[in-house]
Scaffold this motif. Sequence first.
Motif, mmCIF file in Angstrom:
data_model
loop_
_atom_site.group_PDB
_atom_site.id
_atom_site.type_symbol
_atom_site.label_atom_id
_atom_site.label_comp_id
_atom_site.label_asym_id
_atom_site.label_seq_id
_atom_site.Cartn_x
_atom_site.Cartn_y
_atom_site.Cartn_z
ATOM 1 N N VAL A 190 9.023 4.427 -4.471
ATOM 2 C CA VAL A 190 7.929 4.041 -3.285
ATOM 3 C C VAL A 190 6.900 5.054 -3.321
ATOM 4 N N LEU A 194 3.286 4.573 -4.734
ATOM 5 C CA LEU A 194 2.020 4.448 -3.684
ATOM 6 C C LEU A 194 0.826 5.255 -4.311
ATOM 7 N N ILE A 197 -0.935 2.724 -6.189
ATOM 8 C CA ILE A 197 -1.904 1.926 -5.028
ATOM 9 C C ILE A 197 -2.957 2.594 -4.554
ATOM 10 N N GLY A 200 -5.934 2.480 -7.001
ATOM 11 C CA GLY A 200 -6.597 1.292 -6.852
ATOM 12 C C GLY A 200 -7.700 1.240 -5.812
ATOM 13 N N ILE A 201 -7.154 1.592 -4.733
ATOM 14 C CA ILE A 201 -7.827 1.511 -3.361
ATOM 15 C C ILE A 201 -9.242 2.387 -3.550
ATOM 16 N N ARG A 204 -11.267 0.196 -5.659
ATOM 17 C CA ARG A 204 -11.798 -1.062 -4.851
ATOM 18 C C ARG A 204 -12.676 -0.975 -3.920
ATOM 19 N N TYR A 205 -12.341 0.171 -3.000
ATOM 20 C CA TYR A 205 -13.376 0.619 -1.810
ATOM 21 C C TYR A 205 -14.025 1.824 -1.946
ATOM 22 N N LEU B 156 -1.096 -3.742 3.350
ATOM 23 C CA LEU B 156 -1.310 -3.722 2.041
ATOM 24 C C LEU B 156 -0.700 -4.908 1.332
ATOM 25 N N CYS B 158 -0.452 -7.370 -2.202
ATOM 26 C CA CYS B 158 -0.405 -7.225 -3.359
ATOM 27 C C CYS B 158 -0.070 -8.660 -4.043
ATOM 28 N N GLY B 179 -6.921 -5.157 6.352
ATOM 29 C CA GLY B 179 -6.031 -5.532 5.195
ATOM 30 C C GLY B 179 -6.440 -4.968 3.828
ATOM 31 N N PHE B 180 -5.792 -4.556 2.959
ATOM 32 C CA PHE B 180 -6.318 -3.782 1.982
ATOM 33 C C PHE B 180 -5.742 -4.651 0.570
ATOM 34 N N ASP B 181 -6.716 -4.784 -0.634
ATOM 35 C CA ASP B 181 -6.129 -5.229 -1.829
ATOM 36 C C ASP B 181 -5.389 -4.025 -2.595
ATOM 37 N N ALA B 182 -4.069 -4.226 -2.574
ATOM 38 C CA ALA B 182 -3.296 -3.234 -3.008
ATOM 39 C C ALA B 182 -2.764 -3.418 -4.532
ATOM 40 N N VAL B 191 5.176 -1.728 -1.712
ATOM 41 C CA VAL B 191 4.934 -2.149 -0.308
ATOM 42 C C VAL B 191 6.228 -2.393 0.544
#
Lengths: 218, 218
Positions: A190, A194, A197, A200-201, A204-205, B156, B158, B179-182, B191
């Motif tokens: 996990v 993470l 993830i 990716g964030i 995207r952000y 998160l 997915c 909310g996040f696009d993960a 997640v």
Amino acid sequence: MKTVAIIGGTGHQGPGLALRWAKSGRYRVIVGSRDAAKAQAVADSLNARLGKRLVEGMHNADAAAAADIVVLTVPYSAHLATLESIRAQLKGKVLVDVTVPLQPPRVSHAYIPPAGSATAEAQEFLGEEVRVVCAFQNVSATHLSQLDEPLDCDVLVCGDDKDAKAEAIALAEAAETRGFDAGPLQNAVVVEGLTAILIGINKRYNADGAGIRITGLP
Amino acid sequence: MKTVAIIGGTGHQGPGLALRWAKSGRYRVIVGSRDAAKAQAVADSLNARLGKRLVEGMHNADAAAAADIVVLTVPYSAHLATLESIRAQLKGKVLVDVTVPLQPPRVSHAYIPPAGSATAEAQEFLGEEVRVVCAFQNVSATHLSQLDEPLDCDVLVCGDDKDAKAEAIALAEAAETRGFDAGPLQNAVVVEGLTAILIGINKRYNADGAGIRITGLP
């Protein structure tokens, strides 16, 4: 004072960790590399930033031999080869594995190695004589090296040995953030994933060092 | 206004989600149960808290049939059986899977189902006619139901369909959090597993609803 060696410490994550731990005054800090001269050069540049000769540079095997706690910060492609190169020096010690099993170019996809995680691979490879924990995968290299700013990212620590986890939590605190016991080695999947993830964030952000904080504590 | 149905909505997570979404005024909200009378009773009690008749109660299959977006909040042991019971009603819809594949009594250990995650199992079982995303696993039931307090936990999301992820992100925003696009469905393992870590943190640090926030955003 305990000695912490950062193996592969001249890469992305290593220098920032070395800076924070040296600044804390709580550890003797060694940066390791396959190339001793490179390790020394990185140590010199970190010491210049710190304004004091606090960080030493050594060949990986010498760094691991000198350490009480060994921290591994290498790309996943070099993970097992690096462990093989310091195997003899790790016996009886705590290994804090920062490796994230990314599969470029899909670095925002969580990849699960056959053993369950990179940390589990390390523990399997090294056997019971080394206590392996995972930690620090979610802390961005960018923020680590910004010494004047506090880290805004918690450190999740997984492993099967409570004392080894306590060492990693103390390292998180020395880096002026919080470390949490995040359960058994089985949970390393996990914490490693993470990071994919968070990468990716970042994309995207439009962030350059997304991290996480644990909320809802008393 | 879109209709959201919470299947298994009379359990731990469902009532709090129903309260938050009903309060937002952005969705028609239905709570589903295997027992229509129980669904109605829970809807009545939620409406009493809201001071308005906003939430409806129905049998799971009727709730899914009436919905645009279906949210699944059942224990993992009931996951596939529940999906089987609403399979016909899910066609062409978005399924937001909140299921965490916990293996009691080891609920603080991340468990990875053969398909990779509970969400992946749902997507495999339902096929391409249903767009499955995961979301809301990390938000504590305790905090969800404390309507007067803002949620201090990010969501998160997915999945492999961008529009479906946008629906779940909108649901997070309607619950007054982020909310996040993960990333892809492949990341659901992280997640879902994070919930096991948070359960462990609740125990070890005496919290009753640990969550996470993403940090380091611009």
